[in-house]
Design an enzyme around this catalytic site. Structure first.
Site, PDB file in Angstrom:
ATOM      1  N   HIS A 139     -33.207 108.877 -25.118  1.00  0.00           N
ATOM      2  CA  HIS A 139     -32.691 107.621 -25.069  1.00  0.00           C
ATOM      3  C   HIS A 139     -32.241 108.310 -26.930  1.00  0.00           C
ATOM      4  CE1 HIS A 139     -34.074 104.546 -21.996  1.00  0.00           C
ATOM      5  NE2 HIS A 139     -33.542 104.745 -21.743  1.00  0.00           N
ATOM      6  N   ARG A 168     -45.915 101.781 -14.725  1.00  0.00           N
ATOM      7  CA  ARG A 168     -44.113 101.598 -14.895  1.00  0.00           C
ATOM      8  C   ARG A 168     -44.517 101.993 -16.192  1.00  0.00           C
ATOM      9  NH1 ARG A 168     -40.212  97.065 -12.782  1.00  0.00           N
ATOM     10  NH2 ARG A 168     -39.160  97.914 -12.813  1.00  0.00           N
ATOM     11  N   GLU A 208     -32.988 111.583 -12.101  1.00  0.00           N
ATOM     12  CA  GLU A 208     -33.366 110.334 -12.054  1.00  0.00           C
ATOM     13  C   GLU A 208     -34.204 110.874 -10.804  1.00  0.00           C
ATOM     14  OE1 GLU A 208     -34.487 108.135 -14.207  1.00  0.00           O
ATOM     15  OE2 GLU A 208     -33.051 107.311 -15.084  1.00  0.00           O
ATOM     16  N   HIS A 212     -26.955 109.655 -19.100  1.00  0.00           N
ATOM     17  CA  HIS A 212     -28.016 109.363 -18.918  1.00  0.00           C
ATOM     18  C   HIS A 212     -28.838 110.203 -18.393  1.00  0.00           C
ATOM     19  CE1 HIS A 212     -31.993 107.244 -19.624  1.00  0.00           C
ATOM     20  NE2 HIS A 212     -31.592 107.118 -17.986  1.00  0.00           N
ATOM     21  N   LYS A 224     -40.041 105.475  -7.007  1.00  0.00           N
ATOM     22  CA  LYS A 224     -40.561 104.105  -7.934  1.00  0.00           C
ATOM     23  C   LYS A 224     -40.808 102.814  -7.007  1.00  0.00           C
ATOM     24  CE  LYS A 224     -37.508 102.173 -11.362  1.00  0.00           C
ATOM     25  NZ  LYS A 224     -35.968 101.755 -11.974  1.00  0.00           N
ATOM     26  N   GLU A 248     -44.172  95.778 -16.133  1.00  0.00           N
ATOM     27  CA  GLU A 248     -44.373  97.595 -17.201  1.00  0.00           C
ATOM     28  C   GLU A 248     -45.682  96.792 -17.733  1.00  0.00           C
ATOM     29  OE1 GLU A 248     -40.472  99.401 -18.530  1.00  0.00           O
ATOM     30  OE2 GLU A 248     -42.129  99.893 -19.765  1.00  0.00           O
ATOM     31  N   LYS A 307     -35.440  96.030 -12.907  1.00  0.00           N
ATOM     32  CA  LYS A 307     -34.730  95.501 -13.946  1.00  0.00           C
ATOM     33  C   LYS A 307     -33.373  94.992 -13.930  1.00  0.00           C
ATOM     34  CE  LYS A 307     -38.511  97.849 -17.226  1.00  0.00           C
ATOM     35  NZ  LYS A 307     -37.534  99.211 -17.976  1.00  0.00           N
ATOM     36  N   HIS A 342     -37.399 109.786 -21.534  1.00  0.00           N
ATOM     37  CA  HIS A 342     -36.779 108.728 -22.087  1.00  0.00           C
ATOM     38  C   HIS A 342     -36.498 108.533 -23.311  1.00  0.00           C
ATOM     39  CE1 HIS A 342     -35.490 108.136 -17.396  1.00  0.00           C
ATOM     40  NE2 HIS A 342     -35.111 107.056 -18.383  1.00  0.00           N
ATOM     41  N   ARG A 381     -29.859  79.349 -13.409  1.00  0.00           N
ATOM     42  CA  ARG A 381     -31.501  80.416 -14.252  1.00  0.00           C
ATOM     43  C   ARG A 381     -30.910  80.823 -12.619  1.00  0.00           C
ATOM     44  NH1 ARG A 381     -31.318  74.626 -15.629  1.00  0.00           N
ATOM     45  NH2 ARG A 381     -31.594  74.250 -17.784  1.00  0.00           N
ATOM     46  N   ASN A 411     -40.902 106.286 -17.232  1.00  0.00           N
ATOM     47  CA  ASN A 411     -40.214 106.842 -18.522  1.00  0.00           C
ATOM     48  C   ASN A 411     -40.126 108.220 -19.206  1.00  0.00           C
ATOM     49  OD1 ASN A 411     -39.405 103.798 -18.834  1.00  0.00           O
ATOM     50  ND2 ASN A 411     -41.013 103.082 -19.979  1.00  0.00           N
TER      51      ASN A 411
HETATM   52  N1  LIG Z   1     -32.500  98.831 -14.054  1.00  0.00           N
HETATM   53  C1  LIG Z   1     -33.168  99.800 -14.085  1.00  0.00           C
HETATM   54  O1  LIG Z   1     -33.478  99.852 -13.709  1.00  0.00           O
HETATM   55  C2  LIG Z   1     -32.195 100.999 -14.174  1.00  0.00           C
HETATM   56  C3  LIG Z   1     -32.472 102.645 -14.440  1.00  0.00           C
HETATM   57  C4  LIG Z   1     -31.750 103.522 -14.792  1.00  0.00           C
HETATM   58  C5  LIG Z   1     -30.419 103.113 -15.409  1.00  0.00           C
HETATM   59  N2  LIG Z   1     -30.061 102.039 -15.097  1.00  0.00           N
HETATM   60  C6  LIG Z   1     -28.655 101.574 -16.436  1.00  0.00           C
HETATM   61  O2  LIG Z   1     -27.757 102.614 -15.177  1.00  0.00           O
HETATM   62  C7  LIG Z   1     -26.921 102.528 -15.970  1.00  0.00           C
HETATM   63  C8  LIG Z   1     -26.616 104.015 -15.377  1.00  0.00           C
HETATM   64  O3  LIG Z   1     -25.845 104.132 -14.121  1.00  0.00           O
HETATM   65  P1  LIG Z   1     -25.055 105.157 -13.227  1.00  0.00           P
HETATM   66  O4  LIG Z   1     -24.961 106.203 -13.717  1.00  0.00           O
HETATM   67  O5  LIG Z   1     -24.575 104.199 -12.146  1.00  0.00           O
HETATM   68  O6  LIG Z   1     -23.305 104.450 -14.671  1.00  0.00           O
HETATM   69  P2  LIG Z   1     -21.971 103.480 -14.070  1.00  0.00           P
HETATM   70  O7  LIG Z   1     -21.996 102.838 -13.144  1.00  0.00           O
HETATM   71  O8  LIG Z   1     -21.691 103.747 -15.469  1.00  0.00           O
HETATM   72  O9  LIG Z   1     -21.760 105.115 -12.707  1.00  0.00           O
HETATM   73  C9  LIG Z   1     -20.912 105.893 -12.995  1.00  0.00           C
HETATM   74  C10 LIG Z   1     -19.818 106.268 -13.285  1.00  0.00           C
HETATM   75  O10 LIG Z   1     -18.999 106.513 -12.010  1.00  0.00           O
HETATM   76  C11 LIG Z   1     -18.307 105.398 -11.379  1.00  0.00           C
HETATM   77  N3  LIG Z   1     -18.572 105.413  -9.865  1.00  0.00           N
HETATM   78  C12 LIG Z   1     -20.044 105.094  -9.494  1.00  0.00           C
HETATM   79  N4  LIG Z   1     -19.806 105.088  -8.490  1.00  0.00           N
HETATM   80  C13 LIG Z   1     -18.714 105.288  -7.700  1.00  0.00           C
HETATM   81  C14 LIG Z   1     -18.221 106.534  -6.274  1.00  0.00           C
HETATM   82  N5  LIG Z   1     -18.448 106.059  -5.399  1.00  0.00           N
HETATM   83  N6  LIG Z   1     -17.245 106.686  -6.661  1.00  0.00           N
HETATM   84  C15 LIG Z   1     -16.498 107.159  -7.400  1.00  0.00           C
HETATM   85  N7  LIG Z   1     -16.896 107.250  -9.008  1.00  0.00           N
HETATM   86  C16 LIG Z   1     -18.286 106.037  -8.979  1.00  0.00           C
HETATM   87  C17 LIG Z   1     -18.722 104.866 -12.543  1.00  0.00           C
HETATM   88  O11 LIG Z   1     -17.162 103.494 -12.540  1.00  0.00           O
HETATM   89  C18 LIG Z   1     -19.302 104.919 -13.087  1.00  0.00           C
HETATM   90  O12 LIG Z   1     -17.778 105.795 -14.017  1.00  0.00           O
HETATM   91  C19 LIG Z   1     -27.015 102.934 -16.807  1.00  0.00           C
HETATM   92  O13 LIG Z   1     -26.355 101.394 -18.280  1.00  0.00           O
HETATM   93  C20 LIG Z   1     -28.642 102.277 -17.377  1.00  0.00           C
HETATM   94  O14 LIG Z   1     -29.258 101.474 -18.419  1.00  0.00           O
HETATM   95  C21 LIG Z   1     -30.864 101.143 -15.605  1.00  0.00           C
HETATM   96 ZN   LIG Z   2     -33.567 106.624 -16.577  1.00  0.00          ZN
END
Ligand SMILES: NC(=O)c1ccc[n+]([C@@H]2O[C@H](COP(=O)([O-])OP(=O)(O)OC[C@H]3O[C@@H](n4cnc5c(N)ncnc54)[C@H](O)[C@@H]3O)[C@@H](O)[C@H]2O)c1
Ligand SMILES: [Zn+2]
Ligand SMILES: NC(=O)c1ccc[n+]([C@@H]2O[C@H](COP(=O)([O-])OP(=O)(O)OC[C@H]3O[C@@H](n4cnc5c(N)ncnc54)[C@H](O)[C@@H]3O)[C@@H](O)[C@H]2O)c1
Ligand SMILES: [Zn+2]
Lengths: 364, 364
Positions: free
Chosen positions: A253, A242, A186, A266, A228, A238, A144, A249, A123, A246
């Protein structure tokens, strides 16, 4: 080293941004009261692990921490309930208890997944973010966390704030170029919703960011996280403000949903979405300049601004209607008024959206 | 109708206890601002559904609510990630959005499962509890929700408080006798940790409770919920005081782990566990009367007080050491000092526990 505080009352936490912070990672863990008696678990992915897992494990072990680690596949499909179950198995086998911490080492995927493990294991246990992508500057602020369901992204999750975020700019050097650009989407977004001056800075420094100059990246992440953090501080759950995060988005999306696997990242999808939003802004009376500067900022970061022509408009609209931002049947859209300022429009005519999607396709 | 408030700041909520409350269920939903635009989802189990689902659905629909429902299998194995995924599918198909509510109609299993769905669907939606077992008076106060993992019970969960709890005493009439008694075990526990007078009342009214006299049950649930509510109000996240609610649970959980499927109900296991704790209390210097009154209260409710002789002592101890209440390697036990008062002992010798388990077996 730059430091930034995310103000959330008793859940406030700092973000540290600098080069080589992993070398002194233990001191941050000690400073933030992470237990040295209870084991901690690092969650990372198969692409990040070869670069940084050993170094991080070694530094933490040397600092007196008991370290367990788990490596998931790289990519969005890792944000699953199956991985939650698997990681809980690892946590139990590794002897993690209520005083243990879960550490995310990786991009947004690892951050969201590890964060949901931390939110739900017993939890809720402590959570530390060590982001290794630019996009993760976004996901590491705000708490989030979530996994996906076959029918919807991020639909199973929680709000779970980390103890602190440690951004070592050195880890960004191994990031593939396409991921760098997608992450900058972003960053630019944070300028577009909040800070005109920062948008100007992004345009002027796009080249330095794309070529991963640490000083430029450090400042960009500091500013991006800062925007942010301000938004999230004012509206943790949100309920209203907040939602401005988006921007781009709603269309973004939908494009992701309609695109083939890995066709659009993304950040690329929301780049196109932000152009769509700017067009909407112009329809609502904003100056044409809004659209021009938005496009300039995104294009100078090497981001796409058009919808590939083979995407089906009806499919995009259908995907949009299933998006969870459509609450109680009304269509909510974040619409820019000028650079650095947006509004939430609750009743955007679907017809306008359709026309803009068509424009975004035809100009390809 | 009795009403009780669980005081948790802005997460405070009332518990309504009375006969026939389901008839006017809509008025409670309206009063608590449950949306009539967004669909709500009732989650129940296959044993409870035939008795009350149609009635509840009909009353809510008549009151203007859009109702979706989902029926899971009866029993502990329903608290699974697989069911979480399935229920999220149903929620998405049913069009539930952020303003929707999840309604638990059933015992603690349905309450814990539905509560975790509510906690994690879209990172948290409203939750309403309509408990139909006596044991659920315990699970409906405090906001602990969870599912099980193959290796550990309740290990994946959240704290998610309901909007309100609606206890219709009429629903208890269909509850099997064995479940009635098992539920009374937690009622007695609430007396043992907090309220000597209530323990005396339980002894005097055990017959009326076991035979499901509504007036006796109504008072018992009101008092039981009241004790739990006081404890939880003072310590929502179980940092200290809340641990006293685990009286009898350290041994009890171990017995459940070691027992064959359905051999011991939770309430039965903790009844035996509370005898064990009383014995521990006597070893620490409490009067023999403590053990006598504890046994009297539990026996008059028809509850077991001995460990079946075929249970292996080492297996029980091993199960105990894996229990999540053992934080950072220390052995925590809730030990009664006198009737109505307990203490947390952080360092109970395992040898004493072993001897007491042996005693509990030999006196069979
Ligand atoms: N929680 C939130 O508020 C929030 C906000 C925006 C996005 N997200 C989420 O984030 C995700 C996307 O994040 P992302 O773009 O970081 O994706 P990711 O974590 O998949 O990373 C992108 C790619 O880069 C590789 N990688 C990561 N760091 C690396 C490094 N230093 N060197 C080499 N390769 C590396 C990863 O293995 C992957 O293939 C989505 O799932 C999205 O929903 C969440
Ligand atoms: Zn985003
Ligand atoms: N969240 C908490 O704080 C908390 C506290 C205590 C227990 N629990 C959980 O509660 C669960 C046990 O609760 P429970 O004993 O209510 O179990 P339960 O929900 O399985 O109900 C017991 C049995 O009675 C049946 N039943 C329920 N209501 C009925 C009715 N009115 N008429 C006929 N049959 C009915 C059920 O189908 C089931 O077979 C466990 O999973 C335990 O972990 C949680
Ligand atoms: Zn219990």
């Amino acid at each position: 080293m730059r430091q930034l505080n995310v103000e959330l009352g008793e859940r406030s936490y700092p973000i540290y941004i600098g080069e080589g912070l992993l070398d002194e990672v233990s001191s941050y863990f000690v400073k933030h009261g992470i237990s040295q008696k209870s084991p901690l678990m690092i969650i990372t992915d198969e692409k990040v692990a070869p670069f940084y897992l050993e170094h991080l494990t070694e530094r933490l072990s040397a600092g007196g921490f008991k370290v367990v680690s788990a490596i998931v596949a790289s990519g969005e499909q890792s944000k699953s309930l199956a991985n939650l179950e698997l990681l809980v198995t690892k946590a139990l086998e590794g002897g993690l208890d209520r005083k243990s911490a879960i550490v995310a080492l990786g991009g947004g995927v690892v951050g969201d997944l590890a964060g949901f493990v931390a939110a739900s294991y017993m939890r809720g246990v402590k959570f530390v973010q060590i982001p290794t992508t630019i996009l993760a500057h976004d996901s590491s602020v705000g708490g989030k966390v979530a996994v996906n369901h076959p029918l919807a992204k991020n639909i199973i999750g929680a709000f779970h704030q980390p103890e602190f975020v440690l951004y070592d700019l050195k880890t960004l050097q191994s990031l593939p170029d396409r991921e760098v650009k997608a992450g900058l989407s972003e960053v630019v977004k944070h300028g577009l919703i909040w800070d005109k001056e920062f948008v100007d800075w992004c345009i002027a420094n796009a080249g330095a960011m794309v070529s991963k100059q640490p000083e430029a990246l450090g400042y960009a992440l500091y500013k991006g996280c800062g925007v942010k953090a301000q938004v999230v501080s004012e509206d943790e759950k949100e309920s209203s403000l907040r939602a401005i995060l988006n921007l781009g988005h709603t269309i973004g999306h939908a494009l992701e949903a309609v695109a083939g696997y890995n066709e659009l990242l993304h950040g690329e999808a929301i780049s196109i979405g932000m152009i769509g939003s700017a067009k909407l802004g112009v329809r609502y009376g904003a100056s044409e300049d809004l659209l021009r500067v938005t496009a300039l900022a995104l294009e100078s970061c090497g981001l796409p601004t058009r919808i590939p022509a083979h995407y089906d408009t009806d499919a995009i609209l259908a995907a949009m209607m299933h998006d969870k931002k459509f609450s109680e049947g009304t269509v909510v859209f974040v619409v820019p008024v000028e650079i650095g300022k947006v509004e939430i429009k609750p009743d955007v005519p679907i017809q306008w959206v359709r026309e803009i999607i068509e424009e975004l396709k035809q100009e390809d």
